[in-house]
Scaffold this motif. Sequence first.
Motif, mmCIF file in Angstrom:
data_model
loop_
_atom_site.group_PDB
_atom_site.id
_atom_site.type_symbol
_atom_site.label_atom_id
_atom_site.label_comp_id
_atom_site.label_asym_id
_atom_site.label_seq_id
_atom_site.Cartn_x
_atom_site.Cartn_y
_atom_site.Cartn_z
ATOM 1 N N LEU A 126 0.815 -1.217 0.000
ATOM 2 C CA LEU A 126 0.000 0.000 0.000
ATOM 3 C C LEU A 126 0.848 1.266 0.000
ATOM 4 C CD1 LEU A 126 -2.815 -1.082 2.483
ATOM 5 C CD2 LEU A 126 -3.047 -0.681 0.017
ATOM 6 N N LEU A 127 2.041 1.210 0.558
ATOM 7 C CA LEU A 127 2.900 2.391 0.610
ATOM 8 C C LEU A 127 3.923 2.432 -0.515
ATOM 9 C CD1 LEU A 127 3.510 2.860 4.434
ATOM 10 C CD2 LEU A 127 1.951 4.086 2.942
ATOM 11 N N ALA A 128 3.878 1.475 -1.403
ATOM 12 C CA ALA A 128 4.828 1.442 -2.521
ATOM 13 C C ALA A 128 4.431 2.462 -3.584
ATOM 14 C CB ALA A 128 4.872 0.043 -3.131
ATOM 15 N N GLY A 129 5.433 2.976 -4.260
ATOM 16 C CA GLY A 129 5.176 3.877 -5.376
ATOM 17 C C GLY A 129 4.718 5.247 -4.940
ATOM 18 N N SER A 130 4.002 5.910 -5.826
ATOM 19 C CA SER A 130 3.551 7.278 -5.596
ATOM 20 C C SER A 130 2.045 7.365 -5.759
ATOM 21 C CB SER A 130 4.202 8.214 -6.615
ATOM 22 O OG SER A 130 5.596 8.150 -6.519
ATOM 23 N N ASP A 131 1.471 8.438 -5.215
ATOM 24 C CA ASP A 131 0.039 8.652 -5.404
ATOM 25 C C ASP A 131 -0.210 9.352 -6.739
ATOM 26 O OD1 ASP A 131 0.555 11.381 -5.064
ATOM 27 O OD2 ASP A 131 -0.398 11.510 -3.104
ATOM 28 N N GLU A 132 -1.451 9.742 -6.990
ATOM 29 C CA GLU A 132 -1.811 10.356 -8.278
ATOM 30 C C GLU A 132 -1.134 11.706 -8.516
ATOM 31 O OE1 GLU A 132 -4.519 11.614 -5.102
ATOM 32 O OE2 GLU A 132 -4.020 9.627 -5.818
ATOM 33 N N LYS A 133 -0.594 12.331 -7.464
ATOM 34 C CA LYS A 133 0.118 13.601 -7.613
ATOM 35 C C LYS A 133 1.628 13.403 -7.694
ATOM 36 C CE LYS A 133 -3.340 16.332 -5.201
ATOM 37 N NZ LYS A 133 -3.611 17.197 -4.056
ATOM 38 N N GLY A 134 2.063 12.141 -7.664
ATOM 39 C CA GLY A 134 3.495 11.856 -7.708
ATOM 40 C C GLY A 134 4.178 11.925 -6.354
ATOM 41 N N HIS A 135 3.398 12.062 -5.277
ATOM 42 C CA HIS A 135 3.953 12.115 -3.925
ATOM 43 C C HIS A 135 4.151 10.705 -3.386
ATOM 44 C CE1 HIS A 135 1.616 16.146 -3.553
ATOM 45 N NE2 HIS A 135 2.762 16.317 -4.175
ATOM 46 N N ILE A 136 5.172 10.543 -2.531
ATOM 47 C CA ILE A 136 5.307 9.250 -1.878
ATOM 48 C C ILE A 136 4.072 9.035 -1.009
ATOM 49 C CG2 ILE A 136 7.826 9.370 -1.857
ATOM 50 C CD1 ILE A 136 7.551 9.811 1.212
ATOM 51 N N LYS A 137 3.752 7.792 -0.745
ATOM 52 C CA LYS A 137 2.584 7.486 0.073
ATOM 53 C C LYS A 137 2.997 7.429 1.538
ATOM 54 C CE LYS A 137 0.438 4.766 -3.567
ATOM 55 N NZ LYS A 137 0.004 3.406 -3.919
ATOM 56 N N VAL A 138 2.130 7.910 2.401
ATOM 57 C CA VAL A 138 2.367 7.851 3.838
ATOM 58 C C VAL A 138 1.144 7.239 4.508
ATOM 59 C CG1 VAL A 138 3.981 9.789 3.927
ATOM 60 C CG2 VAL A 138 1.556 10.224 4.179
ATOM 61 N N ALA A 139 1.371 6.602 5.628
ATOM 62 C CA ALA A 139 0.282 6.011 6.403
ATOM 63 C C ALA A 139 0.050 6.868 7.643
ATOM 64 C CB ALA A 139 0.650 4.583 6.813
ATOM 65 N N ALA A 140 -1.111 6.764 8.193
ATOM 66 C CA ALA A 140 -1.434 7.503 9.411
ATOM 67 C C ALA A 140 -2.252 6.619 10.330
ATOM 68 C CB ALA A 140 -2.219 8.766 9.072
ATOM 69 N N MET A 141 -2.223 6.947 11.589
ATOM 70 C CA MET A 141 -3.054 6.253 12.559
ATOM 71 C C MET A 141 -3.852 7.311 13.303
ATOM 72 S SD MET A 141 -2.040 3.650 15.632
ATOM 73 C CE MET A 141 -1.905 4.705 17.046
ATOM 74 N N ALA A 142 -5.137 7.125 13.359
ATOM 75 C CA ALA A 142 -5.984 8.059 14.080
ATOM 76 C C ALA A 142 -6.727 7.292 15.162
ATOM 77 C CB ALA A 142 -6.973 8.713 13.123
ATOM 78 N N LEU A 143 -6.761 7.873 16.328
ATOM 79 C CA LEU A 143 -7.543 7.266 17.387
ATOM 80 C C LEU A 143 -8.022 8.362 18.312
ATOM 81 C CD1 LEU A 143 -5.773 6.629 20.426
ATOM 82 C CD2 LEU A 143 -4.335 5.882 18.571
#
Length: 168
Positions: A126-143
């Motif tokens: 899921l974090l591989a490659g880039s998003d549609e804007k060419g940005h690296i992908k990042v994950a977040a945790m919300a609680l």
Amino acid sequence: MDLFHDSPMFSGVRQMLGGFASKLIRPIAIKHDQEESMPWDLMKAAAGMGLTQTSIVDGRKQITGVDDSAGDPKKPQSMARLAVIGSEELAWGCAGICLAIGGSGLAASPVARMGTEEQKAEFRKLLAGSDEKGHIKVAAMALSEPGTGSDISGLATTATQDGDYWVI
């Protein structure tokens, strides 16, 4: 012997990341602070150096009481020292950008600690490659819960599987 400064391995990491912070982070830090923006090009450069958003999952090590006075990078304490040295150098460039570079750490920690190999593989995918804007992908945790905010030890919400669904 001061392992943080005398070991060639540690001083090499310090020199490499100190140079990265000096040449790439410091010159843009104020701009991104003022704009409250993400330094996407810098994030991509950091990933190119191996400072990836999945590094916690890729390299989780258990800290033990092993004597690593030789500075062996395969020993857990050496890995922890390398992480401290790296964070110190990157934070010298800008503490906020240092945190952005390791941005997926909070989300990755539970996956690294308790995830199955399949879950870890999915996280990496899921974090591989880039998003549609060419940005690296990042994950977040919300609680958050009304009575506890982000105090994870006080959370009371539960999830129970009911067939193909989850009841929260």
